[in-house]
Design a protein around this motif. Structure first.
Motif, PDB file in Angstrom:
ATOM      1  N   UNK A   1      35.171  40.820  49.132  1.00  0.00           N
ATOM      2  CA  UNK A   1      35.073  41.821  47.951  1.00  0.00           C
ATOM      3  C   UNK A   1      36.219  41.543  47.033  1.00  0.00           C
ATOM      4  N   UNK A   2      37.449  41.448  47.572  1.00  0.00           N
ATOM      5  CA  UNK A   2      38.550  41.208  46.827  1.00  0.00           C
ATOM      6  C   UNK A   2      38.453  40.194  45.945  1.00  0.00           C
ATOM      7  N   UNK A   3      38.044  39.070  46.536  1.00  0.00           N
ATOM      8  CA  UNK A   3      37.955  37.674  45.911  1.00  0.00           C
ATOM      9  C   UNK A   3      37.117  37.930  44.641  1.00  0.00           C
ATOM     10  N   UNK A   4      35.971  38.572  44.958  1.00  0.00           N
ATOM     11  CA  UNK A   4      35.143  38.704  43.590  1.00  0.00           C
ATOM     12  C   UNK A   4      35.577  39.603  42.689  1.00  0.00           C
ATOM     13  N   UNK A   5      36.228  40.525  43.093  1.00  0.00           N
ATOM     14  CA  UNK A   5      37.005  41.715  42.242  1.00  0.00           C
ATOM     15  C   UNK A   5      38.153  40.979  41.313  1.00  0.00           C
ATOM     16  N   UNK A   6      38.557  40.146  42.174  1.00  0.00           N
ATOM     17  CA  UNK A   6      39.766  39.482  41.288  1.00  0.00           C
ATOM     18  C   UNK A   6      39.125  38.376  40.199  1.00  0.00           C
ATOM     19  N   UNK A   7      38.120  37.802  40.560  1.00  0.00           N
ATOM     20  CA  UNK A   7      37.492  37.102  39.513  1.00  0.00           C
ATOM     21  C   UNK A   7      36.875  37.860  38.075  1.00  0.00           C
ATOM     22  N   UNK A   8      36.406  39.027  38.674  1.00  0.00           N
ATOM     23  CA  UNK A   8      35.702  39.891  37.544  1.00  0.00           C
ATOM     24  C   UNK A   8      37.050  40.463  36.735  1.00  0.00           C
ATOM     25  N   UNK A   9      38.307  41.005  37.118  1.00  0.00           N
ATOM     26  CA  UNK A   9      39.165  41.534  36.604  1.00  0.00           C
ATOM     27  C   UNK A   9      39.865  40.393  35.636  1.00  0.00           C
ATOM     28  N   UNK A  10      39.747  39.161  35.890  1.00  0.00           N
ATOM     29  CA  UNK A  10      40.261  38.170  35.120  1.00  0.00           C
ATOM     30  C   UNK A  10      39.467  37.798  33.981  1.00  0.00           C
ATOM     31  N   UNK A  11      38.234  38.193  33.980  1.00  0.00           N
ATOM     32  CA  UNK A  11      37.256  37.758  32.817  1.00  0.00           C
ATOM     33  C   UNK A  11      37.409  38.756  31.963  1.00  0.00           C
ATOM     34  N   UNK A  12      37.797  38.506  30.694  1.00  0.00           N
ATOM     35  CA  UNK A  12      37.980  39.469  29.655  1.00  0.00           C
ATOM     36  C   UNK A  12      36.628  39.901  29.200  1.00  0.00           C
ATOM     37  N   UNK A  13      35.440  39.173  29.259  1.00  0.00           N
ATOM     38  CA  UNK A  13      34.453  39.279  28.818  1.00  0.00           C
ATOM     39  C   UNK A  13      33.456  40.146  29.667  1.00  0.00           C
ATOM     40  N   UNK A  14      34.085  40.428  31.017  1.00  0.00           N
ATOM     41  CA  UNK A  14      33.174  40.881  31.925  1.00  0.00           C
ATOM     42  C   UNK A  14      32.939  42.658  31.870  1.00  0.00           C
ATOM     43  N   UNK A  15      31.663  43.048  31.714  1.00  0.00           N
ATOM     44  CA  UNK A  15      31.331  44.491  31.623  1.00  0.00           C
ATOM     45  C   UNK A  15      31.978  45.308  32.495  1.00  0.00           C
ATOM     46  N   UNK A  16      32.262  44.800  33.796  1.00  0.00           N
ATOM     47  CA  UNK A  16      32.830  45.755  34.706  1.00  0.00           C
ATOM     48  C   UNK A  16      34.565  45.224  34.792  1.00  0.00           C
ATOM     49  N   UNK A  17      35.020  44.723  33.848  1.00  0.00           N
ATOM     50  CA  UNK A  17      36.561  44.194  34.113  1.00  0.00           C
ATOM     51  C   UNK A  17      37.456  45.246  34.482  1.00  0.00           C
ATOM     52  N   UNK A  18      37.207  46.502  33.752  1.00  0.00           N
ATOM     53  CA  UNK A  18      38.272  47.702  33.980  1.00  0.00           C
ATOM     54  C   UNK A  18      37.924  48.102  35.486  1.00  0.00           C
ATOM     55  N   UNK A  19      36.712  48.323  35.781  1.00  0.00           N
ATOM     56  CA  UNK A  19      36.422  49.059  37.082  1.00  0.00           C
ATOM     57  C   UNK A  19      36.759  48.322  38.081  1.00  0.00           C
ATOM     58  N   UNK A  20      36.771  46.851  38.066  1.00  0.00           N
ATOM     59  CA  UNK A  20      37.126  45.948  38.982  1.00  0.00           C
ATOM     60  C   UNK A  20      38.728  45.887  39.179  1.00  0.00           C
ATOM     61  N   UNK A  21      39.382  46.170  38.120  1.00  0.00           N
ATOM     62  CA  UNK A  21      40.927  46.045  38.194  1.00  0.00           C
ATOM     63  C   UNK A  21      41.255  47.395  38.978  1.00  0.00           C
ATOM     64  N   UNK A  22      40.772  48.323  38.587  1.00  0.00           N
ATOM     65  CA  UNK A  22      40.978  49.762  39.001  1.00  0.00           C
ATOM     66  C   UNK A  22      40.766  49.893  40.751  1.00  0.00           C
ATOM     67  N   UNK A  23      39.677  48.978  41.019  1.00  0.00           N
ATOM     68  CA  UNK A  23      39.384  48.947  42.317  1.00  0.00           C
ATOM     69  C   UNK A  23      40.256  48.243  43.075  1.00  0.00           C
ATOM     70  N   UNK A  24      40.673  47.114  42.641  1.00  0.00           N
ATOM     71  CA  UNK A  24      41.707  46.242  43.210  1.00  0.00           C
ATOM     72  C   UNK A  24      42.981  47.041  43.369  1.00  0.00           C
ATOM     73  N   UNK A  25      43.279  47.710  42.539  1.00  0.00           N
ATOM     74  CA  UNK A  25      44.738  48.591  42.627  1.00  0.00           C
ATOM     75  C   UNK A  25      44.493  49.529  43.844  1.00  0.00           C
ATOM     76  N   UNK A  26      43.343  49.937  44.174  1.00  0.00           N
ATOM     77  CA  UNK A  26      43.144  50.873  45.291  1.00  0.00           C
ATOM     78  C   UNK A  26      43.274  49.806  46.444  1.00  0.00           C
ATOM     79  N   UNK A  27      42.647  48.865  46.662  1.00  0.00           N
ATOM     80  CA  UNK A  27      42.600  47.901  47.793  1.00  0.00           C
ATOM     81  C   UNK A  27      44.046  47.630  48.094  1.00  0.00           C
ATOM     82  N   UNK A  28      44.705  46.975  47.204  1.00  0.00           N
ATOM     83  CA  UNK A  28      46.234  46.573  47.110  1.00  0.00           C
ATOM     84  C   UNK A  28      47.023  47.623  47.532  1.00  0.00           C
TER      85      UNK A  28
END
Lengths: 261, 213
Positions: free
Chosen positions: A234-261
């Motif tokens: 999950x972390x690996x996927x979320x890192x990819x999403x949060x690094x993609x500026x055009x991804x529609x869920x970029x902000x959510x992925x970044x917030x979730x990663x902050x929780x996981x880390x």
């Protein structure tokens, strides 16, 4: 009103399909709702751009026809005028406000997630995944108000819209296995906490280059991994999403990663 | 559910082709109007060929237009006529198509002459101000809103960044007013639902792109 109904109303308004009474009522809504007014303004500008470009394309077509008829040399077939190199960018009202609202929403989400952590709930991956899950809006069907007929597809989406996910799962499983139907089946399965059943659907849809919601499916696949305790994947996927500026869920992925880390 | 257009859906590229494909036997006005209404955009060529010479002659003799201006205005008139048909502003012909085109073209020539400060010979049969003057239905609001060349360039640059198939999908739906099923067929998407989703995302993308211009 779901998002699809809202989009349909905006389309009807901009394309002049509303009757006068409905139009007047909608314009009153615009006056009272700032975000709706901003959305309308942005949509209108988009339609202006489309109209401008296609007017120009048809114009070029007719100019070239004229050139052939009159026997003169054809004009250059440029479909759109070139943008000036040093165009002055006109600041649009409301855009910065919209951006700050998105940041504020992400911060609020982080605060809420933090509250769950403090209370000992957020340590459980499943709970964290559910916290960051929201059923994707129904864009697949257009509900007709007052329509008493309901075929199987409409029944499935109506159950989905009503958050009756157990019923929605049952109905979606009876439908043709199109990508859209499978996507909303997976949504319903996740909402009903049937993560193991949802996982292969999201994974498959995430890999389909021709599926319009493949990016969204990537995010939901990551949530499904998290819900099943597969935190590394999950972390690996979320890192990819949060690094993609055009991804529609970029902000959510970044917030979730902050929780996981 | 909006029915599919009766005619075969033309490929998007054919809308921008420049081949002169006039029908050997020109369609009568009613048939031509019906065909354009049902999606045969390529018939704009026939419309242009059928009425162009008469308008150029009229505009030069009666309205003091140059040949280039007359041709320019007539092209805009044909496009305006087409848009009035597809948007539903013109649902049935109450006069000949030529009368309609002439009325629109005439108004555009007057506008151009005004911009050029050119004196206009009074046209006693111009019909300007007639109750049933079809040129009243011409929507010049977009021309007026977008006469700022810089703004037009910004919008054009923004749209160019959108790419395909989004530009195709949005143009077919919002400009040519294709029902969603016809857009699906033209673009080759698997279902109306998928097409609706794709359209929504393309519009969101265009709005984001334009907001950064």
């Amino acid at each position: 009103m779901n998002q699809d109904d809202n989009n349909q109303r905006i389309d009807d308004y901009l394309l002049g399909r509303m009757k006068s009474g409905e139009r007047s009522a909608f314009e009153r809504s615009i006056d009272q709702d700032e975000s709706l007014a901003e959305d309308i303004a942005a949509s209108r500008m988009a339609l202006d751009a489309l109209e401008l470009a296609e007017d120009q394309a048809l114009k070029v077509r007719l100019q070239q026809l004229e050139a052939k008829l009159s026997g003169s040399s054809a004009p250059a077939a440029t479909s759109t005028p070139a943008a000036p190199e040093s165009a002055t960018v006109v600041a649009l009202p409301g855009r910065s406000r919209g951006r700050w609202l998105g940041v504020a929403a992400a911060l609020l989400l982080m605060l809420l997630a933090g509250w769950f952590v403090v209370n000992g709930i957020g340590n459980r991956p499943e709970q964290l995944a559910m916290t960051y899950f929201e059923p994707f809006p129904n864009y697949a069907t257009t509900n007709v108000r007052g329509d008493q007929t309901e075929d199987a597809t409409m029944a499935a989406f109506n159950a989905y819209d009503a958050a009756d996910f157990a019923r929605a799962v049952e109905l979606f499983r009876s439908l043709e296995a199109t990508d859209v139907n499978r996507f909303y089946l997976a949504q319903s399965l996740f909402a009903a906490k049937e993560f193991t059943a949802a996982a292969p659907l999201f994974s498959d849809l995430a890999a389909r280059a021709d599926f319009a919601l493949a990016p969204e499916a990537v995010y939901y696949a990551a949530l499904t991994d998290l819900a099943r305790g597969q935190t590394t994947e999950a972390t690996k996927s979320l890192e990819t999403i949060s690094a993609d500026p055009d991804h529609p869920f970029r902000e959510q992925a970044a917030a979730l990663l902050a929780e996981l880390n | 559910m909006v029915p599919l257009r009766k005619s075969a859906v033309p490929t998007f590229r054919s809308l921008k082709s420049t081949s002169v494909e006039a029908h050997k036997t020109p369609l009568a006005d009613a048939d031509l109007f019906g065909a354009i209404k049902s999606g045969k955009h390529e018939l704009l060529d026939q419309l242009y060929i059928q009425h162009r010479s008469a308008f150029l002659t009229y505009a030069q003799r009666q309205l003091s237009a140059t040949e280039d201006d007359a041709a320019d205005c007539f092209q805009d008139a044909v496009i305006a006529f087409y848009k009035n048909v597809v948007t539903g502003r013109l649902t049935e012909l109450t006069c000949e198509i030529r009368t309609y085109l002439f009325a629109i073209g005439k108004r555009l020539v007057y506008r151009k002459n005004h911009h050029r400060h050119r004196e206009v010979v009074t046209d006693p049969v111009s019909g300007i101000g007639m109750v049933d003057d079809p040129s009243r239905e011409v929507d010049l609001s977009l021309l007026n809103r977008l006469e700022n060349d810089e703004r037009r360039a910004q919008l054009a640059a923004g749209l160019a960044r959108l790419g395909e198939p989004c530009q195709q999908i949005l143009t077919l739906f919002y400009y040519h007013r294709y029902p969603i099923e016809s857009v699906q067929e033209a673009v080759g998407l698997p279902s109306p639902g998928a097409t609706r989703i794709k359209k929504m995302r393309c519009l969101d993308k265009l709005k984001r792109v334009l907001a950064t211009q």
